[in-house]
Design an enzyme around this catalytic site. Sequence first.
Site, PDB file in Angstrom:
ATOM      1  N   CYS A  89       0.856  -1.179   0.000  1.00  0.00           N
ATOM      2  CA  CYS A  89       0.000   0.000   0.000  1.00  0.00           C
ATOM      3  C   CYS A  89       0.889   1.225   0.000  1.00  0.00           C
ATOM      4  CB  CYS A  89      -0.878  -0.004   1.239  1.00  0.00           C
ATOM      5  SG  CYS A  89      -1.809  -1.528   1.426  1.00  0.00           S
ATOM      6  N   ARG A 119       1.551   1.680  -6.277  1.00  0.00           N
ATOM      7  CA  ARG A 119       1.836   0.667  -5.252  1.00  0.00           C
ATOM      8  C   ARG A 119       0.598  -0.191  -5.007  1.00  0.00           C
ATOM      9  NH1 ARG A 119       6.428   1.878  -1.965  1.00  0.00           N
ATOM     10  NH2 ARG A 119       5.523   0.576  -0.369  1.00  0.00           N
ATOM     11  N   TRP A 150      -3.813  -1.866  -1.338  1.00  0.00           N
ATOM     12  CA  TRP A 150      -3.762  -3.112  -2.096  1.00  0.00           C
ATOM     13  C   TRP A 150      -4.237  -4.172  -1.109  1.00  0.00           C
ATOM     14  CZ3 TRP A 150      -1.339  -7.897  -1.804  1.00  0.00           C
ATOM     15  CH2 TRP A 150      -1.358  -8.665  -2.990  1.00  0.00           C
ATOM     16  N   ASN A 160       0.579  -0.229   6.286  1.00  0.00           N
ATOM     17  CA  ASN A 160       1.054  -1.036   5.162  1.00  0.00           C
ATOM     18  C   ASN A 160       1.727  -2.269   5.744  1.00  0.00           C
ATOM     19  OD1 ASN A 160       2.126  -2.045   2.802  1.00  0.00           O
ATOM     20  ND2 ASN A 160       3.789  -0.552   2.687  1.00  0.00           N
ATOM     21  N   GLY A 161       1.367  -3.447   5.250  1.00  0.00           N
ATOM     22  CA  GLY A 161       1.967  -4.683   5.775  1.00  0.00           C
ATOM     23  C   GLY A 161       0.859  -5.633   6.202  1.00  0.00           C
ATOM     24  N   GLU A 165       9.322 -14.312 -19.266  1.00  0.00           N
ATOM     25  CA  GLU A 165       9.076 -12.891 -19.031  1.00  0.00           C
ATOM     26  C   GLU A 165       7.999 -12.356 -19.982  1.00  0.00           C
ATOM     27  OE1 GLU A 165       9.596 -10.942 -16.785  1.00  0.00           O
ATOM     28  OE2 GLU A 165       9.467  -8.926 -17.602  1.00  0.00           O
ATOM     29  N   LYS A 203       4.511 -10.674 -18.754  1.00  0.00           N
ATOM     30  CA  LYS A 203       4.042  -9.348 -19.191  1.00  0.00           C
ATOM     31  C   LYS A 203       2.625  -9.471 -19.748  1.00  0.00           C
ATOM     32  CE  LYS A 203       6.283  -7.251 -17.623  1.00  0.00           C
ATOM     33  NZ  LYS A 203       7.412  -7.665 -16.843  1.00  0.00           N
ATOM     34  N   GLU A 221       0.123 -10.070 -16.939  1.00  0.00           N
ATOM     35  CA  GLU A 221      -0.003  -8.922 -16.041  1.00  0.00           C
ATOM     36  C   GLU A 221      -0.884  -7.820 -16.599  1.00  0.00           C
ATOM     37  OE1 GLU A 221       4.301  -7.981 -15.425  1.00  0.00           O
ATOM     38  OE2 GLU A 221       3.662  -7.723 -13.362  1.00  0.00           O
ATOM     39  N   HIS A 251       6.247 -32.546 -23.828  1.00  0.00           N
ATOM     40  CA  HIS A 251       5.986 -33.429 -22.683  1.00  0.00           C
ATOM     41  C   HIS A 251       4.677 -33.063 -21.987  1.00  0.00           C
ATOM     42  CE1 HIS A 251       9.926 -35.349 -22.986  1.00  0.00           C
ATOM     43  NE2 HIS A 251      10.349 -34.154 -23.366  1.00  0.00           N
ATOM     44  N   LYS A 261       3.272  -2.449  -7.449  1.00  0.00           N
ATOM     45  CA  LYS A 261       4.650  -2.362  -7.923  1.00  0.00           C
ATOM     46  C   LYS A 261       5.618  -2.999  -6.934  1.00  0.00           C
ATOM     47  CE  LYS A 261       7.848  -0.860 -10.735  1.00  0.00           C
ATOM     48  NZ  LYS A 261       8.010  -1.651 -11.972  1.00  0.00           N
TER      49      LYS A 261
HETATM   50  C1  AGP Z   1       7.051  -7.415 -12.969  1.00  0.00           C
HETATM   51  O1  AGP Z   1       6.404  -6.928 -14.087  1.00  0.00           O
HETATM   52  C2  AGP Z   1       6.250  -7.471 -11.759  1.00  0.00           C
HETATM   53  N1  AGP Z   1       5.720  -6.210 -11.408  1.00  0.00           N
HETATM   54  C3  AGP Z   1       6.818  -8.269 -10.629  1.00  0.00           C
HETATM   55  O2  AGP Z   1       6.940  -9.587 -11.062  1.00  0.00           O
HETATM   56  C4  AGP Z   1       8.153  -7.807 -10.027  1.00  0.00           C
HETATM   57  O3  AGP Z   1       9.192  -8.063 -10.921  1.00  0.00           O
HETATM   58  C5  AGP Z   1       8.382  -8.553  -8.706  1.00  0.00           C
HETATM   59  O4  AGP Z   1       7.363  -8.208  -7.820  1.00  0.00           O
HETATM   60  C6  AGP Z   1       9.730  -8.278  -8.094  1.00  0.00           C
HETATM   61  O5  AGP Z   1       9.863  -6.948  -7.719  1.00  0.00           O
HETATM   62  P1  AGP Z   1      11.286  -6.347  -7.364  1.00  0.00           P
HETATM   63  O6  AGP Z   1      12.118  -6.430  -8.579  1.00  0.00           O
HETATM   64  O7  AGP Z   1      11.002  -4.932  -6.944  1.00  0.00           O
HETATM   65  O8  AGP Z   1      11.853  -7.174  -6.257  1.00  0.00           O
END
Ligand code: AGP
Length: 615
Positions: A2, A27, A74, A100-101, A488, A492, A495, A511, A610
């Site tokens: 958050c 965030r 969040w 936050n947490g 990756e 993307k 996400e 497989h 993020k």
């Molecule tokens: C990537 O697009 C994501 N937002 C997520 O997988 C991110 O890479 C992951 O949470 C790790 O974050 P960091 O690199 O800040 O540790």
Amino acid sequence: MCGIIGYVGKQAAGPVLLEGLQRLNYRGYDSSGIAVLDHDGALAVLKRSGKLAELEASISDPPAGRIGIGHTRWATHGAVSDGNAHPHVSDDSAVVVVHNGIVENYRELRAQLGQAGVTCTSETDSEVIPQLMGLYLREGADFAEAFQRVLGEIKGGNAVVAMERAQPDQIYAARLGNAGGIVLGVGEGEMFLASDLPALLPHTTLVQPLENGQWAVVSAAGTTIRDLAGEAVPFEPVKVNLDPVAVAKGPYKHFMQKEIMEQPRALSDCIRGRARVNPAGVSLEDVTLTDDQIRSLRRVLIIGMGTSMHAGMVGRFYMERLAGLPTDCDNASEFRYREPLLGPETLVVAVTQSGETVDTLGAMAQVRDDWGAPRVAVTNVEGSEAARMADGSAIYLRCGPEIGVASTKTFVASMAAMYLLACRIGQVRGYLQGAKLEHAVEALMTAPGIVDQALAQKDLCRHVGRICRHIGHILYLGRGLQYPVAMEGALKCKEISYIHAEGYPAGEMKHGPIALIDRNMPVIALAPRDPLYDKMWSNIQQVQARDATVIAVGTEGDEELASAVDVFIPIPACDPLIAPFATAIPAQLIAYYLATGRGADVDQPRNLAKTVTVE
Ligand code: AGP
């Protein structure tokens, strides 16, 4: 995950808080709220589920008051609803809190509150904090005592910010564990606080982060910081050099688009001054490992989460090929709970854009505490927790702030950082010398230009986005260095476009996943000319034999592949070790255009944040 903001000073607090939430809402962004205290103790709490715009639209008349706190949520505990949004207040409205947490023992604390006749009205773990503080105030504690007592009672990684109605000139803030930072910012006759730096930058660059186990009383008249034992901690804010312009969107529609397009510069900034060609070599000023320590290494372990882990999977190849050390790459959240075995001869490289990902930090702490393993952080955020945990042994990505929730430029820069580290280790160990070293460094120097050329294919990527946007599933295939890029690309895609995608090692595909292939399953095959090209070619044949539409990312001039597949996206010819930089670009752009074609919110995808500061 958050975002927290706080303000006390001479301005009307409401607009400052809302503007700060704008900057923090990458965030968490499923709900937001502010609490503003007037000088006579009148408390206004305004909160709404949904995007920040919903809250802003609901406020016709900003509340009076020059002190306040705000939050962008969040959700972890409790649905996305107005009632679960922060700030939370005690039942007598004496205390207001943003958090936050995760309060890991919130069930137990709720039960205690119940026994004392206090009922929580939300489903959140957070609400126990103001309710307990309210209870302790009623029992005779002063605010500082109540705050400290609750800090001692809650378990888990938590950042807590609180105000008392009876003291409309002070904000209390605490950081416990690695659940996310609190940075204090000093203005002229005013104070700010926020979860991270970008939210403070328009107001001040004079800042001090709270360390784990510290709490502060923040007011316009002065700020005091203490540790949990009550010992005073010096308040010595320092000036930071961060360009507020770098965090603006500029001419781009989305931050993600901007960040994709600025990758050549991000890569150059990451490499500049660290790699040189004549004489060839790499120096990493912030890596404090001595040459003796490097020579004693027998193994490397790379840890990270999400995109950072994918970059780490590429880094594994670099460590093996350029440093000559056996290397593993592990997901930090799995690694830390599987009772792994390692020792001081293993270098642990933690890759984390934010430097705040709780699982990566947890794994970093474990490798030091349990095995005394040396650590290097690969991170984009100076002074982040990961950099500090690595005892300053950090390779900063120098990418500038990454605002898009889907990481892009930090993916390529993290790969470059690991390439540099591998060269440095290989050089010191005598594994990488002479022509081999020269070639390795020269190859890396080509990466920014290669990425720039790959970006020129954006129209083809837009085309793929258009033809695939109504598809339900996409399979990304790659081998060797291209397998992590396939993962990756699929990440993307998931996400930001919400299309189900899988990144698979192409050899593994037969497989099992091959059973899914039919004409409705497009396959994005990463097939640059590298030593595994022929094998990849066979895998492409196998999916084509089952009617898949194949989009191939291959080396320019590969006419045979171009004529064999449905769409061919050329990338420049390059050294196979550098090819992941090139193939990452269409992988990112395809996801971007899939998402925009579906009208998805690219910079704020649903359910994501993020910085992931909860387990
Ligand atoms: C990537 O697009 C994501 N937002 C997520 O997988 C991110 O890479 C992951 O949470 C790790 O974050 P960091 O690199 O800040 O540790």
